[in-house]
Design a protein around this motif. Structure first.
Motif, mmCIF file in Angstrom:
data_model
loop_
_atom_site.group_PDB
_atom_site.id
_atom_site.type_symbol
_atom_site.label_atom_id
_atom_site.label_comp_id
_atom_site.label_asym_id
_atom_site.label_seq_id
_atom_site.Cartn_x
_atom_site.Cartn_y
_atom_site.Cartn_z
ATOM 1 N N VAL A 119 35.236 -17.018 3.496
ATOM 2 C CA VAL A 119 36.566 -16.405 3.527
ATOM 3 C C VAL A 119 36.375 -14.899 3.397
ATOM 4 O O VAL A 119 35.731 -14.426 2.459
ATOM 5 C CB VAL A 119 37.462 -16.939 2.384
ATOM 6 N N GLY A 120 36.944 -14.167 4.355
ATOM 7 C CA GLY A 120 36.845 -12.715 4.336
ATOM 8 C C GLY A 120 38.037 -12.116 3.617
ATOM 9 O O GLY A 120 39.174 -12.525 3.845
ATOM 10 N N LYS A 121 37.751 -11.149 2.732
ATOM 11 C CA LYS A 121 38.827 -10.473 1.998
ATOM 12 C C LYS A 121 39.053 -9.112 2.635
ATOM 13 O O LYS A 121 38.118 -8.338 2.797
ATOM 14 C CB LYS A 121 38.434 -10.301 0.531
ATOM 15 N N GLN A 122 40.302 -8.865 3.014
ATOM 16 C CA GLN A 122 40.664 -7.555 3.565
ATOM 17 C C GLN A 122 41.968 -7.118 2.930
ATOM 18 O O GLN A 122 42.658 -7.932 2.320
ATOM 19 C CB GLN A 122 40.739 -7.612 5.084
ATOM 20 N N PRO A 123 42.328 -5.840 3.056
ATOM 21 C CA PRO A 123 43.511 -5.324 2.357
ATOM 22 C C PRO A 123 44.799 -6.113 2.609
ATOM 23 O O PRO A 123 45.582 -6.309 1.693
ATOM 24 C CB PRO A 123 43.645 -3.895 2.888
ATOM 25 N N ASP A 124 45.001 -6.611 3.840
ATOM 26 C CA ASP A 124 46.262 -7.320 4.101
ATOM 27 C C ASP A 124 46.131 -8.840 4.037
ATOM 28 O O ASP A 124 46.918 -9.553 4.633
ATOM 29 C CB ASP A 124 46.878 -6.855 5.432
ATOM 30 N N GLY A 125 45.138 -9.340 3.294
ATOM 31 C CA GLY A 125 45.065 -10.784 3.080
ATOM 32 C C GLY A 125 43.694 -11.368 3.329
ATOM 33 O O GLY A 125 42.710 -10.651 3.498
ATOM 34 N N LEU A 126 43.651 -12.693 3.332
ATOM 35 C CA LEU A 126 42.401 -13.426 3.511
ATOM 36 C C LEU A 126 42.305 -13.951 4.936
ATOM 37 O O LEU A 126 43.305 -14.295 5.549
ATOM 38 C CB LEU A 126 42.337 -14.608 2.533
ATOM 39 N N VAL A 127 41.069 -14.038 5.431
ATOM 40 C CA VAL A 127 40.805 -14.573 6.766
ATOM 41 C C VAL A 127 39.726 -15.639 6.626
ATOM 42 O O VAL A 127 38.649 -15.367 6.085
ATOM 43 C CB VAL A 127 40.308 -13.459 7.725
ATOM 44 N N ASP B 22 46.585 -19.602 19.220
ATOM 45 C CA ASP B 22 47.983 -19.193 19.359
ATOM 46 C C ASP B 22 48.112 -17.713 19.710
ATOM 47 O O ASP B 22 48.995 -17.320 20.453
ATOM 48 C CB ASP B 22 48.759 -19.464 18.069
ATOM 49 N N GLU B 23 47.234 -16.896 19.124
ATOM 50 C CA GLU B 23 47.360 -15.452 19.298
ATOM 51 C C GLU B 23 46.061 -14.791 18.874
ATOM 52 O O GLU B 23 45.395 -15.243 17.946
ATOM 53 C CB GLU B 23 48.500 -14.958 18.402
ATOM 54 N N VAL B 24 45.681 -13.713 19.562
ATOM 55 C CA VAL B 24 44.566 -12.879 19.137
ATOM 56 C C VAL B 24 45.183 -11.666 18.464
ATOM 57 O O VAL B 24 46.003 -10.967 19.057
ATOM 58 C CB VAL B 24 43.685 -12.456 20.336
ATOM 59 N N LYS B 25 44.830 -11.436 17.199
ATOM 60 C CA LYS B 25 45.479 -10.385 16.412
ATOM 61 C C LYS B 25 44.756 -9.042 16.510
ATOM 62 O O LYS B 25 45.333 -8.067 16.925
ATOM 63 C CB LYS B 25 45.540 -10.800 14.931
ATOM 64 N N GLU B 26 43.498 -9.003 16.060
ATOM 65 C CA GLU B 26 42.801 -7.723 15.934
ATOM 66 C C GLU B 26 41.313 -7.973 15.730
ATOM 67 O O GLU B 26 40.881 -9.114 15.583
ATOM 68 C CB GLU B 26 43.342 -6.959 14.719
ATOM 69 N N VAL B 27 40.555 -6.888 15.719
ATOM 70 C CA VAL B 27 39.137 -6.953 15.362
ATOM 71 C C VAL B 27 39.006 -6.295 14.000
ATOM 72 O O VAL B 27 39.533 -5.204 13.777
ATOM 73 C CB VAL B 27 38.266 -6.213 16.399
ATOM 74 N N ILE B 28 38.328 -6.984 13.086
ATOM 75 C CA ILE B 28 38.111 -6.418 11.747
ATOM 76 C C ILE B 28 36.612 -6.333 11.483
ATOM 77 O O ILE B 28 35.824 -7.047 12.099
ATOM 78 C CB ILE B 28 38.783 -7.270 10.635
ATOM 79 N N THR B 29 36.245 -5.455 10.586
ATOM 80 C CA THR B 29 34.849 -5.327 10.167
ATOM 81 C C THR B 29 34.777 -5.713 8.699
ATOM 82 O O THR B 29 35.533 -5.181 7.880
ATOM 83 C CB THR B 29 34.362 -3.877 10.368
ATOM 84 N N LEU B 30 33.902 -6.659 8.392
ATOM 85 C CA LEU B 30 33.735 -7.106 7.011
ATOM 86 C C LEU B 30 32.286 -6.907 6.585
ATOM 87 O O LEU B 30 31.367 -7.190 7.348
ATOM 88 C CB LEU B 30 34.071 -8.599 6.882
ATOM 89 N N SER B 31 32.104 -6.437 5.367
ATOM 90 C CA SER B 31 30.750 -6.351 4.819
ATOM 91 C C SER B 31 30.480 -7.636 4.051
ATOM 92 O O SER B 31 31.403 -8.366 3.687
ATOM 93 C CB SER B 31 30.630 -5.129 3.910
ATOM 94 N N GLU B 32 29.210 -7.920 3.824
ATOM 95 C CA GLU B 32 28.821 -9.148 3.117
ATOM 96 C C GLU B 32 29.546 -9.292 1.766
ATOM 97 O O GLU B 32 29.910 -10.377 1.371
ATOM 98 C CB GLU B 32 27.300 -9.178 2.875
ATOM 99 N N GLU B 33 29.759 -8.168 1.073
ATOM 100 C CA GLU B 33 30.398 -8.243 -0.251
ATOM 101 C C GLU B 33 31.868 -8.649 -0.181
ATOM 102 O O GLU B 33 32.449 -9.049 -1.171
ATOM 103 C CB GLU B 33 30.236 -6.921 -0.999
ATOM 104 N N ASN B 34 32.479 -8.542 1.003
ATOM 105 C CA ASN B 34 33.875 -8.959 1.165
ATOM 106 C C ASN B 34 34.010 -10.370 1.718
ATOM 107 O O ASN B 34 35.080 -10.769 2.165
ATOM 108 C CB ASN B 34 34.625 -7.977 2.076
ATOM 109 N N ILE B 35 32.903 -11.107 1.713
ATOM 110 C CA ILE B 35 32.929 -12.485 2.212
ATOM 111 C C ILE B 35 32.524 -13.426 1.090
ATOM 112 O O ILE B 35 31.464 -13.268 0.496
ATOM 113 C CB ILE B 35 31.972 -12.657 3.412
ATOM 114 N N ASP B 36 33.412 -14.367 0.780
ATOM 115 C CA ASP B 36 33.081 -15.421 -0.185
ATOM 116 C C ASP B 36 32.659 -16.643 0.602
ATOM 117 O O ASP B 36 33.399 -17.132 1.455
ATOM 118 C CB ASP B 36 34.312 -15.782 -1.045
ATOM 119 N N ARG B 37 31.484 -17.144 0.314
ATOM 120 C CA ARG B 37 30.997 -18.347 0.989
ATOM 121 C C ARG B 37 31.800 -19.546 0.510
ATOM 122 O O ARG B 37 32.170 -19.632 -0.661
ATOM 123 C CB ARG B 37 29.517 -18.592 0.664
ATOM 124 N N THR B 38 32.043 -20.490 1.422
ATOM 125 C CA THR B 38 32.777 -21.690 1.026
ATOM 126 C C THR B 38 31.789 -22.700 0.472
ATOM 127 O O THR B 38 30.674 -22.825 0.960
ATOM 128 C CB THR B 38 33.524 -22.311 2.223
#
Length: 152
Positions: free
Chosen positions: A128-136, A98-114
């Protein structure tokens, strides 16, 4: 040396929207992002395969992530894009988002494995990546692209 180690643990993801959900796609798989264009239908293809497009002489199959994930059909708007994904150097596939929003950088500690869930969509998620403005939700691109074997 510690700085280099930290960089290795960080990955960049392109954040895309499908409906109200945000998904992250590992940037290493993204070859190109193009505007929505006319897709030539292919007979007897899976329902989520919309057809093929031609980009600089290369014929690329295009899939609808919405249909693959069991969401309502695509509504093509100004922000609709096709991400050209390459898993192997010679093979590319397009994914309609639907839309391309942005590029984010995530470290391993900000990723919860499903963990393994029976939900159809969770099979395509890597974590699931955790970032300041929500989950990805981070897509497992090889799982999304590869067709399940044994459906004869």
């Amino acid at each position: 040396m510690d700085e280099k180690k930290i960089e290795e643990l960080e990955k960049q993801y392109i954040v895309v929207k499908l409906g109200s959900e945000q998904y992250g796609i590992d940037i290493q798989y993204v070859d190109n992002i193009v505007r929505m264009q006319r897709v030539t239908r292919v007979p007897k293809a899976q329902p989520y395969f919309k057809g093929v497009i031609n980009i600089r002489g290369e014929v690329i199959p295009v899939m609808s992530l919405r249909l693959k994930f069991g969401l309502e059909p695509d509504e093509f708007k100004n922000a609709t894009r096709i991400l050209i994904i390459k898993i192997e150097p010679q093979a590319a596939i397009g994914m309609i988002v639907d839309e391309v929003k942005e590029v984010i950088t995530l470290s391993e500690e900000n990723i919860d494995r499903t963990s393994g869930s029976n939900d159809e969509r969770s099979a395509y998620l890597y974590g699931v990546g955790k970032q300041p403005d929500g989950l990805v939700s981070l897509l497992n691109i090889p799982a999304v692209v590869v067709e399940k074997e044994g459906t004869i």
